[in-house]
Design a protein around this motif. Sequence first.
Motif, PDB file in Angstrom:
ATOM      1  N   LEU A 139      21.568  11.688  32.447  1.00 52.82           N
ATOM      2  CA  LEU A 139      20.337  12.058  31.727  1.00 52.82           C
ATOM      3  C   LEU A 139      20.537  11.864  30.228  1.00 52.82           C
ATOM      4  O   LEU A 139      21.427  12.477  29.631  1.00 52.82           O
ATOM      5  CB  LEU A 139      19.968  13.519  32.020  1.00 52.82           C
ATOM      6  CG  LEU A 139      19.494  13.784  33.454  1.00 52.82           C
ATOM      7  CD1 LEU A 139      19.486  15.281  33.754  1.00 52.82           C
ATOM      8  CD2 LEU A 139      18.110  13.177  33.686  1.00 52.82           C
ATOM      9  N   PRO A 140      19.734  11.030  29.596  1.00 56.93           N
ATOM     10  CA  PRO A 140      19.902  10.760  28.158  1.00 56.93           C
ATOM     11  C   PRO A 140      19.699  12.024  27.331  1.00 56.93           C
ATOM     12  O   PRO A 140      18.945  12.908  27.743  1.00 56.93           O
ATOM     13  CB  PRO A 140      18.806   9.743  27.843  1.00 56.93           C
ATOM     14  CG  PRO A 140      18.288   9.273  29.139  1.00 56.93           C
ATOM     15  CD  PRO A 140      18.585  10.291  30.167  1.00 56.93           C
ATOM     16  N   ASN A 141      20.363  12.109  26.177  1.00 55.27           N
ATOM     17  CA  ASN A 141      20.169  13.294  25.337  1.00 55.27           C
ATOM     18  C   ASN A 141      18.889  13.162  24.505  1.00 55.27           C
ATOM     19  O   ASN A 141      18.215  12.127  24.534  1.00 55.27           O
ATOM     20  CB  ASN A 141      21.409  13.576  24.480  1.00 55.27           C
ATOM     21  CG  ASN A 141      21.654  12.469  23.476  1.00 55.27           C
ATOM     22  OD1 ASN A 141      20.712  11.840  22.997  1.00 55.27           O
ATOM     23  ND2 ASN A 141      22.909  12.214  23.160  1.00 55.27           N
ATOM     24  N   ASP A 142      18.593  14.232  23.789  1.00 57.38           N
ATOM     25  CA  ASP A 142      17.273  14.330  23.142  1.00 57.38           C
ATOM     26  C   ASP A 142      17.000  13.272  22.077  1.00 57.38           C
ATOM     27  O   ASP A 142      15.849  13.067  21.701  1.00 57.38           O
ATOM     28  CB  ASP A 142      17.101  15.733  22.527  1.00 57.38           C
ATOM     29  CG  ASP A 142      16.973  16.787  23.616  1.00 57.38           C
ATOM     30  OD1 ASP A 142      16.907  16.414  24.803  1.00 57.38           O
ATOM     31  OD2 ASP A 142      16.945  17.981  23.266  1.00 57.38           O
ATOM     32  N   THR A 143      18.053  12.615  21.592  1.00 59.58           N
ATOM     33  CA  THR A 143      17.818  11.597  20.559  1.00 59.58           C
ATOM     34  C   THR A 143      17.259  10.314  21.189  1.00 59.58           C
ATOM     35  O   THR A 143      16.775   9.438  20.473  1.00 59.58           O
ATOM     36  CB  THR A 143      19.136  11.242  19.822  1.00 59.58           C
ATOM     37  OG1 THR A 143      20.064  10.755  20.789  1.00 59.58           O
ATOM     38  CG2 THR A 143      19.707  12.441  19.088  1.00 59.58           C
ATOM     39  N   ASN A 144      17.313  10.223  22.511  1.00 57.00           N
ATOM     40  CA  ASN A 144      16.861   8.998  23.182  1.00 57.00           C
ATOM     41  C   ASN A 144      15.338   8.877  23.107  1.00 57.00           C
ATOM     42  O   ASN A 144      14.607   9.853  23.340  1.00 57.00           O
ATOM     43  CB  ASN A 144      17.319   9.032  24.644  1.00 57.00           C
ATOM     44  CG  ASN A 144      17.284   7.656  25.265  1.00 57.00           C
ATOM     45  OD1 ASN A 144      16.239   7.040  25.358  1.00 57.00           O
ATOM     46  ND2 ASN A 144      18.448   7.165  25.646  1.00 57.00           N
ATOM     47  N   THR A 145      14.877   7.670  22.818  1.00 56.12           N
ATOM     48  CA  THR A 145      13.431   7.458  22.626  1.00 56.12           C
ATOM     49  C   THR A 145      12.660   7.485  23.946  1.00 56.12           C
ATOM     50  O   THR A 145      11.436   7.361  23.939  1.00 56.12           O
ATOM     51  CB  THR A 145      13.180   6.095  21.956  1.00 56.12           C
ATOM     52  OG1 THR A 145      13.900   5.108  22.693  1.00 56.12           O
ATOM     53  CG2 THR A 145      13.623   6.100  20.512  1.00 56.12           C
ATOM     54  N   GLN A 169      16.017  16.624  27.409  1.00 55.66           N
ATOM     55  CA  GLN A 169      17.108  16.587  28.378  1.00 55.66           C
ATOM     56  C   GLN A 169      17.168  17.880  29.212  1.00 55.66           C
ATOM     57  O   GLN A 169      17.433  17.831  30.423  1.00 55.66           O
ATOM     58  CB  GLN A 169      18.444  16.381  27.643  1.00 55.66           C
ATOM     59  CG  GLN A 169      19.587  16.066  28.574  1.00 55.66           C
ATOM     60  CD  GLN A 169      20.913  15.952  27.813  1.00 55.66           C
ATOM     61  OE1 GLN A 169      21.075  16.538  26.736  1.00 55.66           O
ATOM     62  NE2 GLN A 169      21.834  15.185  28.342  1.00 55.66           N
ATOM     63  N   ALA A 170      16.891  19.014  28.559  1.00 58.05           N
ATOM     64  CA  ALA A 170      16.950  20.295  29.283  1.00 58.05           C
ATOM     65  C   ALA A 170      15.920  20.321  30.408  1.00 58.05           C
ATOM     66  O   ALA A 170      16.226  20.680  31.555  1.00 58.05           O
ATOM     67  CB  ALA A 170      16.724  21.440  28.314  1.00 58.05           C
TER      68      ALA A 170
END
Length: 386
Positions: A139-145, A169-170
């Motif tokens: 799962l990509p982290n929150d910076t991922n667009t 992500q959460a």
Amino acid sequence: MTATVIKPSVINPPAMLGMLGGGQLGRFFVIAAHELGYKVTVLDPDQNSPAGKIADVHICANFDDALALKKMADTCQAVTTEFENVPAKSLEKLALATTVRPSAACVSIAQHRVLEKNFIKDAGLPVAPFVVINSANDLPNDTNTIYPAILKVARFGYDGKGQARVKNQADAKQAFTEFKQETCVLEQMLALDLEVSVVLARDSMGNIATFPTAENSHLNGILDISIVPARCSEVIKANAQELAKKLAEKLDYVGVMGVEFFVVGSQLLVNEIAPRPHNSGHYTIDACITNQFEQQVRAMTGLALGDGSLHSNAVMVNILGDSWVNNLEPLWNKALAHASLKLHLYSKHEPRKARKMGHFTVIGKNKKAILNAALIARSELNIGLS
Ligand code: ADP
Ligand code: MG
């Protein structure tokens, strides 16, 4: 089922055809096959299945039941399916003894979002940005667009089921846990201007007959209304036709398939492929020279494909179980008072929320007038209440 059989290139009526699945799509197939003089065997575990009820033979068994499959293989000259979650293994088994269209390989791709998306992408067609999620670590982290996004289970999702809208992500982690860590696709949420679809038939010689591009609107992830012709530019409509044809060719597909598209600005992205007639193609029953179910019969039997062109403009509206407010039957007489409204009820055993119970199509010359009549009938039937 192991003996080599010679499969004829054209299967003429009154041969027996096989249908895996007994839902409404199967029921329309039975009707179309009967019109052409064929007999139909339906395999479906539900005793009350809409197609099983009107089939010549209903084998009431699971889709992987060896005896049932043997009976189908022995008695049906060709077999097809009406839903993509039929076990591909069953299609493979049947193909050893009879003609199976579409092939197990095509159905396998369409029934798995990861295979499907990769296939579409590798074919050079545009899709929404996505990431394959096999474990929570993917799962990509929150910076991922990619966020906000939609997490979709790879298998067995339909009508918006097995999907969760996630902001970060959460959220995605929580949804992934709720989906029991099944393989998923995390797809960027797009600002859709429109959704369109193309249904086509392809025969074993490679001939393709497309139906006009439909414009679709959804309610709670379920198709609500299809408008044909779609109200978008001719370029988008034509592009959708070309992309759908390209996919059918790349898949070496034989049968009827539906392709769903997202329209974002001038961009057309492929959403998903249905290896069967499609809900957004129901308008073809009343508005086209040949409908999608007759095409399904024609493609599987090796008959020439029919003419899919539109003879009337059409607006199709789905009728869900939600219309049975307090279990009361909707006021059909009101809807049927519209002279150019064609009602199709699927004879489902009981109404349930979000269950497709029927649809109607209003046809005519004047696009505004038919849309207006359809919207009035829609409210008279309590559609879109909940
Ligand atoms: P299903 O197999 O349930 O039809 P879809 O992937 O077609 O699954 O999703 C159902 C509906 O949800 C779509 O028709 C569309 O309205 C909406 N949807 C799905 N994916 C996206 C997306 N990436 N961006 C915006 N809307 C989406
Ligand atoms: Mg869909």
